[in-house]
Design a protein around this motif. Structure first.
Motif, PDB file in Angstrom:
ATOM      1  N   GLN A  97       0.784  -1.265  -0.096  1.00  0.00           N
ATOM      2  CA  GLN A  97       0.175  -0.198  -0.186  1.00  0.00           C
ATOM      3  C   GLN A  97       0.942   1.275   0.299  1.00  0.00           C
ATOM      4  O   GLN A  97       2.042   1.384   1.176  1.00  0.00           O
ATOM      5  CB  GLN A  97      -0.713  -0.009   1.454  1.00  0.00           C
ATOM      6  CG  GLN A  97      -2.338   1.347   1.192  1.00  0.00           C
ATOM      7  CD  GLN A  97      -2.506   0.977   2.761  1.00  0.00           C
ATOM      8  OE1 GLN A  97      -1.704   1.746   3.594  1.00  0.00           O
ATOM      9  NE2 GLN A  97      -3.199   1.114   2.565  1.00  0.00           N
ATOM     10  N   HIS A  98       1.002   2.277  -1.499  1.00  0.00           N
ATOM     11  CA  HIS A  98       1.179   2.843  -0.933  1.00  0.00           C
ATOM     12  C   HIS A  98       0.461   4.638  -1.020  1.00  0.00           C
ATOM     13  O   HIS A  98       0.001   4.658  -2.211  1.00  0.00           O
ATOM     14  CB  HIS A  98       2.380   3.384  -2.278  1.00  0.00           C
ATOM     15  CG  HIS A  98       3.615   3.662  -2.446  1.00  0.00           C
ATOM     16  ND1 HIS A  98       3.672   4.614  -3.470  1.00  0.00           N
ATOM     17  CD2 HIS A  98       4.403   4.828  -1.766  1.00  0.00           C
ATOM     18  CE1 HIS A  98       4.371   5.851  -2.983  1.00  0.00           C
ATOM     19  NE2 HIS A  98       4.948   5.900  -1.809  1.00  0.00           N
ATOM     20  N   HIS A  99       0.981   5.106   0.012  1.00  0.00           N
ATOM     21  CA  HIS A  99      -0.140   6.803  -0.048  1.00  0.00           C
ATOM     22  C   HIS A  99       0.861   7.706  -0.181  1.00  0.00           C
ATOM     23  O   HIS A  99       2.293   7.547   0.345  1.00  0.00           O
ATOM     24  CB  HIS A  99      -0.127   7.566   1.544  1.00  0.00           C
ATOM     25  CG  HIS A  99      -2.223   5.989   1.675  1.00  0.00           C
ATOM     26  ND1 HIS A  99      -1.397   5.556   2.847  1.00  0.00           N
ATOM     27  CD2 HIS A  99      -2.599   6.627   1.663  1.00  0.00           C
ATOM     28  CE1 HIS A  99      -2.269   5.093   3.381  1.00  0.00           C
ATOM     29  NE2 HIS A  99      -3.455   5.453   2.806  1.00  0.00           N
ATOM     30  N   LYS A 124       5.072   8.746   1.445  1.00  0.00           N
ATOM     31  CA  LYS A 124       4.933   8.182   1.607  1.00  0.00           C
ATOM     32  C   LYS A 124       5.921   6.663   1.551  1.00  0.00           C
ATOM     33  O   LYS A 124       5.652   6.396   0.777  1.00  0.00           O
ATOM     34  CB  LYS A 124       3.478   7.348   3.193  1.00  0.00           C
ATOM     35  CG  LYS A 124       2.983   9.050   3.659  1.00  0.00           C
ATOM     36  CD  LYS A 124       1.852   8.194   4.775  1.00  0.00           C
ATOM     37  CE  LYS A 124       2.470   7.670   5.628  1.00  0.00           C
ATOM     38  NZ  LYS A 124       1.350   7.689   6.953  1.00  0.00           N
ATOM     39  N   GLU A 168      -9.421   5.629   4.304  1.00  0.00           N
ATOM     40  CA  GLU A 168      -7.984   5.044   4.247  1.00  0.00           C
ATOM     41  C   GLU A 168      -7.235   4.421   3.791  1.00  0.00           C
ATOM     42  O   GLU A 168      -6.517   3.622   4.088  1.00  0.00           O
ATOM     43  CB  GLU A 168      -7.750   4.864   6.664  1.00  0.00           C
ATOM     44  CG  GLU A 168      -8.177   3.424   7.068  1.00  0.00           C
ATOM     45  CD  GLU A 168      -8.368   3.168   8.220  1.00  0.00           C
ATOM     46  OE1 GLU A 168      -9.524   4.160   8.224  1.00  0.00           O
ATOM     47  OE2 GLU A 168      -7.803   2.227   8.403  1.00  0.00           O
ATOM     48  N   GLU A 198      -7.947   4.079   0.506  1.00  0.00           N
ATOM     49  CA  GLU A 198      -7.854   5.005  -0.492  1.00  0.00           C
ATOM     50  C   GLU A 198      -6.379   4.996  -0.982  1.00  0.00           C
ATOM     51  O   GLU A 198      -5.326   5.888  -0.034  1.00  0.00           O
ATOM     52  CB  GLU A 198      -8.046   6.135  -0.580  1.00  0.00           C
ATOM     53  CG  GLU A 198      -8.182   6.947  -2.226  1.00  0.00           C
ATOM     54  CD  GLU A 198      -9.536   8.051  -1.764  1.00  0.00           C
ATOM     55  OE1 GLU A 198     -10.247   7.854  -2.604  1.00  0.00           O
ATOM     56  OE2 GLU A 198      -9.402   9.446  -2.100  1.00  0.00           O
ATOM     57  N   ALA A 199      -5.459   4.070  -1.694  1.00  0.00           N
ATOM     58  CA  ALA A 199      -4.018   4.883  -1.712  1.00  0.00           C
ATOM     59  C   ALA A 199      -3.859   4.150  -2.746  1.00  0.00           C
ATOM     60  O   ALA A 199      -4.627   3.618  -3.960  1.00  0.00           O
ATOM     61  CB  ALA A 199      -3.387   3.938  -0.497  1.00  0.00           C
ATOM     62  N   ASP A 200      -2.128   4.108  -3.529  1.00  0.00           N
ATOM     63  CA  ASP A 200      -2.105   3.528  -4.918  1.00  0.00           C
ATOM     64  C   ASP A 200      -1.821   1.730  -4.402  1.00  0.00           C
ATOM     65  O   ASP A 200      -1.456   1.489  -2.952  1.00  0.00           O
ATOM     66  CB  ASP A 200      -0.762   3.567  -5.004  1.00  0.00           C
ATOM     67  CG  ASP A 200      -1.238   5.208  -6.015  1.00  0.00           C
ATOM     68  OD1 ASP A 200      -0.486   5.576  -5.650  1.00  0.00           O
ATOM     69  OD2 ASP A 200      -2.569   5.725  -6.363  1.00  0.00           O
ATOM     70  N   LYS A 228      -4.644   2.345  -8.522  1.00  0.00           N
ATOM     71  CA  LYS A 228      -5.294   3.993  -7.884  1.00  0.00           C
ATOM     72  C   LYS A 228      -6.636   2.964  -7.067  1.00  0.00           C
ATOM     73  O   LYS A 228      -7.204   2.762  -7.716  1.00  0.00           O
ATOM     74  CB  LYS A 228      -5.185   4.829  -8.386  1.00  0.00           C
ATOM     75  CG  LYS A 228      -5.647   5.877  -7.160  1.00  0.00           C
ATOM     76  CD  LYS A 228      -5.097   7.491  -8.383  1.00  0.00           C
ATOM     77  CE  LYS A 228      -5.786   8.869  -7.257  1.00  0.00           C
ATOM     78  NZ  LYS A 228      -5.339   8.813  -6.374  1.00  0.00           N
TER      79      LYS A 228
END
Lengths: 118, 110
Positions: free
Chosen positions: B39-41, B44, B83, B85-87, B106
């Motif tokens: 998971q990548h925000h 970060k 929360e 929601e991310a790549d 995405k």
């Protein structure tokens, strides 16, 4: 706890070199590999290769040979990525990531933004 | 060594489930049980969510699950939360001490 702390952002001119650092803590440095991953602007993650922290032997993926060098200083649990003859295309965030069985990333650094611009 | 194929986007409403696929070949996904999901925000560090196809690291909610069939691995997020929601990126061991990532998906929580 495991932490990988990377060096700060860099702004370089084309043709210059840069050396990024990744300092590990919270585990035995030589028990895991260290991977390097690039994320160009608007793009996905791209595996650049890894370095065996026991032997110091690096493996580079096609496209990251020649100008890219992985190195270590095991005395301070730090891995390095040096990029020479920088081009605009090298503009990206570079991540280090600890590797289980060498190449399977689990913990990641926060990334270092390298911007190459004249 | 080609990137694994992921859909560019996925979406779901809060509370719903969404599944993201990751298609490779028998030289990577199909050949090894070393598929991971991250998971990548933006801005970060990527976070490991699933490893070895189905295993969750300590601290990852059990709403996240992984599976594999043939050359395609999947990540399912149940009970979607804002929360989440991310790549999301998959990766697979590809033999000879090499790794390959997917192109990323995405995930939007509507």
């Amino acid at each position: 706890q495991v932490q990988l702390v990377q060096s700060g952002s860099e702004l370089k001119k084309p043709g210059a070199s840069v050396k990024l650092s990744c300092k590990a803590s919270g585990y035995t440095f030589t028990s895991y590999g260290m991977n390097w991953v690039r994320q160009a602007p608007g793009q996905g993650l791209e595996w650049m290769g890894w370095i065996n922290t026991n032997t110091g032997n690096p493996t580079y993926v096609q496209g990251f040979t020649g100008r890219f060098v992985f190195s270590l200083d095991t005395s301070v649990s730090t891995a390095y990525l040096q990029i020479s003859s920088l081009k605009a295309d090298d503009t990206a965030v570079y991540y280090c990531a600890r590797g289980i069985l060498g190449v399977l990333p689990d913990y990641w650094g926060q990334g270092t933004l390298v911007t190459v611009s004249s | 060594q080609s990137a694994l194929t992921q859909p560019p986007s996925a979406s779901g409403s809060p509370g719903q489930s969404v599944t993201i696929s990751c298609t490779g070949t028998r030289s990577d996904v199909g050949g090894f049980n070393y598929v991971s999901w991250y998971q990548h925000h933006p801005g970060k560090a990527p976070k490991l969510m699933i490893y070895e196809v189905t295993k969750r690291p300590s601290g990852v909610p059990d709403r996240f699950s992984g599976s594999k069939s043939g050359n395609t691995a999947s990540l399912t997020v149940s009970g979607l939360q804002a929360e989440d929601e991310a790549d999301y990126y998959c990766s697979s061991y590809a033999g000879s001490n090499t790794l390959v990532f997917g192109g990323g998906t995405k995930l939007t929580v509507l």
